[in-house]
Design a protein around this motif. Structure first.
Motif, mmCIF file in Angstrom:
data_model
loop_
_atom_site.group_PDB
_atom_site.id
_atom_site.type_symbol
_atom_site.label_atom_id
_atom_site.label_comp_id
_atom_site.label_asym_id
_atom_site.label_seq_id
_atom_site.Cartn_x
_atom_site.Cartn_y
_atom_site.Cartn_z
ATOM 1 N N LEU A 232 33.186 -9.015 2.005
ATOM 2 C CA LEU A 232 32.219 -10.053 2.384
ATOM 3 C C LEU A 232 30.993 -9.489 3.089
ATOM 4 N N GLY A 233 30.979 -8.178 3.332
ATOM 5 C CA GLY A 233 29.822 -7.557 3.963
ATOM 6 C C GLY A 233 29.797 -7.681 5.467
ATOM 7 N N LEU A 234 30.913 -8.138 6.068
ATOM 8 C CA LEU A 234 30.984 -8.249 7.522
ATOM 9 C C LEU A 234 31.261 -6.897 8.171
ATOM 10 N N THR A 235 31.879 -5.999 7.397
ATOM 11 C CA THR A 235 32.308 -4.697 7.902
ATOM 12 C C THR A 235 31.975 -3.632 6.870
ATOM 13 N N ASP A 236 31.750 -2.408 7.339
ATOM 14 C CA ASP A 236 31.504 -1.278 6.442
ATOM 15 C C ASP A 236 31.916 -0.011 7.177
ATOM 16 N N PHE A 237 31.887 1.109 6.461
ATOM 17 C CA PHE A 237 32.120 2.387 7.124
ATOM 18 C C PHE A 237 31.036 2.569 8.183
ATOM 19 N N ALA A 238 31.413 3.128 9.327
ATOM 20 C CA ALA A 238 30.487 3.247 10.456
ATOM 21 C C ALA A 238 29.221 4.002 10.081
ATOM 22 N N GLU A 239 29.367 5.072 9.296
ATOM 23 C CA GLU A 239 28.182 5.856 8.936
ATOM 24 C C GLU A 239 27.242 5.081 8.024
ATOM 25 N N GLU A 240 27.805 4.172 7.212
ATOM 26 C CA GLU A 240 26.959 3.349 6.343
ATOM 27 C C GLU A 240 26.208 2.293 7.165
ATOM 28 N N VAL A 241 26.874 1.761 8.185
ATOM 29 C CA VAL A 241 26.207 0.798 9.068
ATOM 30 C C VAL A 241 25.040 1.459 9.786
ATOM 31 N N ASP A 242 25.233 2.717 10.210
ATOM 32 C CA ASP A 242 24.176 3.441 10.934
ATOM 33 C C ASP A 242 22.950 3.710 10.060
ATOM 34 N N LYS A 243 23.161 3.784 8.739
ATOM 35 C CA LYS A 243 22.043 4.061 7.838
ATOM 36 C C LYS A 243 21.164 2.836 7.610
ATOM 37 N N ARG A 244 21.674 1.659 7.939
ATOM 38 C CA ARG A 244 20.917 0.437 7.675
ATOM 39 C C ARG A 244 19.778 0.307 8.676
ATOM 40 N N PRO A 245 18.652 -0.225 8.235
ATOM 41 C CA PRO A 245 17.540 -0.426 9.176
ATOM 42 C C PRO A 245 17.932 -1.438 10.237
ATOM 43 N N PRO A 246 17.534 -1.223 11.482
ATOM 44 C CA PRO A 246 17.904 -2.157 12.547
ATOM 45 C C PRO A 246 17.263 -3.521 12.339
ATOM 46 N N LEU A 247 18.009 -4.570 12.708
ATOM 47 C CA LEU A 247 17.483 -5.927 12.593
ATOM 48 C C LEU A 247 16.545 -6.225 13.752
ATOM 49 N N ALA A 248 15.555 -7.057 13.485
ATOM 50 C CA ALA A 248 14.678 -7.525 14.562
ATOM 51 C C ALA A 248 15.500 -8.358 15.538
#
Length: 526
Positions: A232-248
């Motif tokens: 559902l996109g609520l969780t991911d591998f930690a390193e993949e989360v870190d690659k995402r651009p930060p939300l405003a």
């Protein structure tokens, strides 16, 4: 971690063993597809209609999933009333739900809630169909009613309670050192206390083992929920989360996190809990206005359930030669009768808004000369077709309905074969019954027939199947008795004695259990 929704839907047909059902559901929701998903496995078939990515209808050839049988099973309808209403429905071509309301056997509001629960049951059952073939069909048959499911809630519930654990483990793999993290800013489904505990533990970016320890859940429960959260996109591998651009900051504040929901009701045959209403899009509650008026509420639900199947003339209740002034008055009267402003409960307000849209479209169609003429031609063609071909005979219509797969029929045939000591034949029919409706009783008999076919080869497997049944349904007397018998055959005397005692407790009138308990006690002492 998973293929993208576009990649999933690129294949128009395939096997659920390769493209799991929850993956298909999620892809259809993200892509907001309007289509039909057809599922087939051996004799069983289902067709699920999607509108803008949400399931709005599901038909199947399983008898116990028909609305009438479902209402009987839930105690909302007697078997006699069901049979009488079914016969009348076939003769008059009026849907059985509408007949039940007309006869006063159920209120429109209660009928709608039961239809929600019935559809939830049919959809959740699809998570078991791991060996089915699927096909995506672009065209859809407009559903007669307007039940709409919450896809995210459906996926979480289905993976957590219905999907075989082996399938979860096959489609969700990772190494022991991988860490998981919450994905910020993603709106999720309503969570049970168990789900919320696991989700909160993900704030610490744990490995799978650490997640188990923090949540206090076993391997099965942890893996199932983690799989659903990741899909559902609520969780991911930690390193993949870190690659995402930060939300405003404003986006983070605006995006609600999954929250614990109210206590859920038990789903028969499982250890888990399911609230069918949770599969319907969530909405906030408010102070009622007309909401507490049973007459208004039932009228709203009755109109809402039938509005999809009506043409503009029937929907507005006007004749084909209606004049502009009369047409406008009919539209305004209906719009006022079920105005969304009359309701404050979000669920009822949403249905009133849906009706208002339907009335507006009908008024717009009949206000245009060309559109009105087209609808008159369609009605005339439908009348000619009905007169020219005639309605199918009652016998023909009943034949269609009696072709539905009935688990109880397969079960009774299996019992006959078991009594005749045709164990292989009995197992085959118990398997059919379990395919159609995996009730604990059917599963217990299937395990017993499996054991009787080859006690020396199937003892351990049959015993494990029986232990699974009594774990999920402790009140199944036959399962405890069979557990005792198979345990005796496996020389597990203490387990056999305990199983016989459980069966005796459920049915003290059966004195056979006393003899069996005494015999196994002697063997335990030896």
């Amino acid at each position: 971690m998973f293929p993208t929704p576009a990649q999933v839907l690129r294949q128009r047909e395939g096997a659920l063993a390769e493209t799991p059902f929850p993956l298909l559901l999620h892809a259809l929701a993200i892509e907001e597809r309007t289509c039909t998903l057809e599922l087939k496995v051996r004799q069983r078939e289902k067709r699920i209609t999607f509108e803008d990515g949400a399931p709005v209808a599901c038909s199947s050839n399983l008898l116990h999933e028909t609305l009438g049988k479902f209402l009987v099973e839930k105690g909302k309808l007697t078997e006699a009333d069901y049979q009488k209403s079914l016969a009348e429905s076939v003769q008059t071509d009026v849907p059985i739900g509408g007949l039940l309301v007309q006869k006063g056997l159920i209120s429109p509001f209660d009928l709608y809630k039961q239809m929600q629960a019935n559809m939830a049951m049919k959809l959740l059952d699809c998570f078991r169909w791991t060996d089915a073939r699927f096909r995506l069909i672009a065209d859809i048959d407009p559903p007669d009613t307007s039940v709409r499911m919450n896809t995210a809630q459906l996926i979480l519930t289905g993976i957590s309670t219905m999907m075989p654990f082996d399938e979860v483990a096959t489609h969700f793999t990772f190494t022991d050192d991988r860490r998981f993290a919450q994905v910020p800013g993603v709106e999720g489904p309503r969570l049970s206390s168990k789900d919320a505990r696991l989700f909160q533990a993900l704030r610490f970016r744990p490995t799978f083992t650490e997640l188990q320890q923090r949540s206090g859940l076993d391997t099965d429960s942890t893996l199932r929920r983690l799989y659903a959260f990741c899909l559902l996109g609520l969780t991911d591998f930690a390193e993949e989360v870190d690659k995402r651009p930060p939300l405003a900051p404003s986006a983070v504040a605006a995006a609600p996190m999954p929250m614990p929901g109210p206590a859920l009701t038990p789903l028969p045959g499982t250890l888990e809990t399911v609230d069918p209403s949770a599969l319907v899009p969530a909405a906030a509650t408010g102070l009622p206005f007309s909401d507490e008026d049973e007459g208004v509420k039932n009228a709203l639900l009755s109109a809402f359930m039938s509005h999809r199947s009506q043409d503009p003339f029937d929907l507005l209740g006007v004749p084909e030669d209606v004049q502009p002034v009369a047409l406008r008055k009919a539209f305004l009267a209906l719009s006022d009768k079920f105005s969304p402003l009359r309701f404050q409960t979000a669920d009822l307000k949403e249905k009133a808004e849906g009706l208002l849209v339907g009335y507006a479209r009908a008024y717009g169609a009949l206000s245009e000369t060309e559109q009105a003429a087209l609808w008159r031609k369609r009605r005339a063609a439908a009348r000619e077709k009905k007169v020219g071909t005639g309605r199918p005979s009652t016998a023909e219509q009943f034949r269609i309905r009696t072709d539905l797969l009935d688990a109880s029929t397969q079960y009774e045939e299996a019992r006959k074969r078991l009594k005749a000591e045709n164990y292989a034949g009995a197992f085959e029919y118990f398997e059919y019954a379990c395919d159609i409706d995996p009730k604990p009783l059917y599963r217990a008999y299937r395990a017993w027939a499996r054991y009787l076919m080859k006690p020396e080869a199937h003892g351990k497997l049959a015993l494990q199947e029986l232990l699974d049944v009594v774990k999920q349904e402790p009140g199944c007397e036959e399962a405890w008795y069979f557990t005792g018998e198979v345990s005796r055959g496996e020389a597990q005397w203490a387990q056999a004695e305990d199983a016989y005692r459980k069966a005796f407790k459920l049915n003290p009138k059966n004195r056979q259990y006393v003899d069996l308990i005494q015999d196994t006690m002697k063997r335990v002492k030896r």
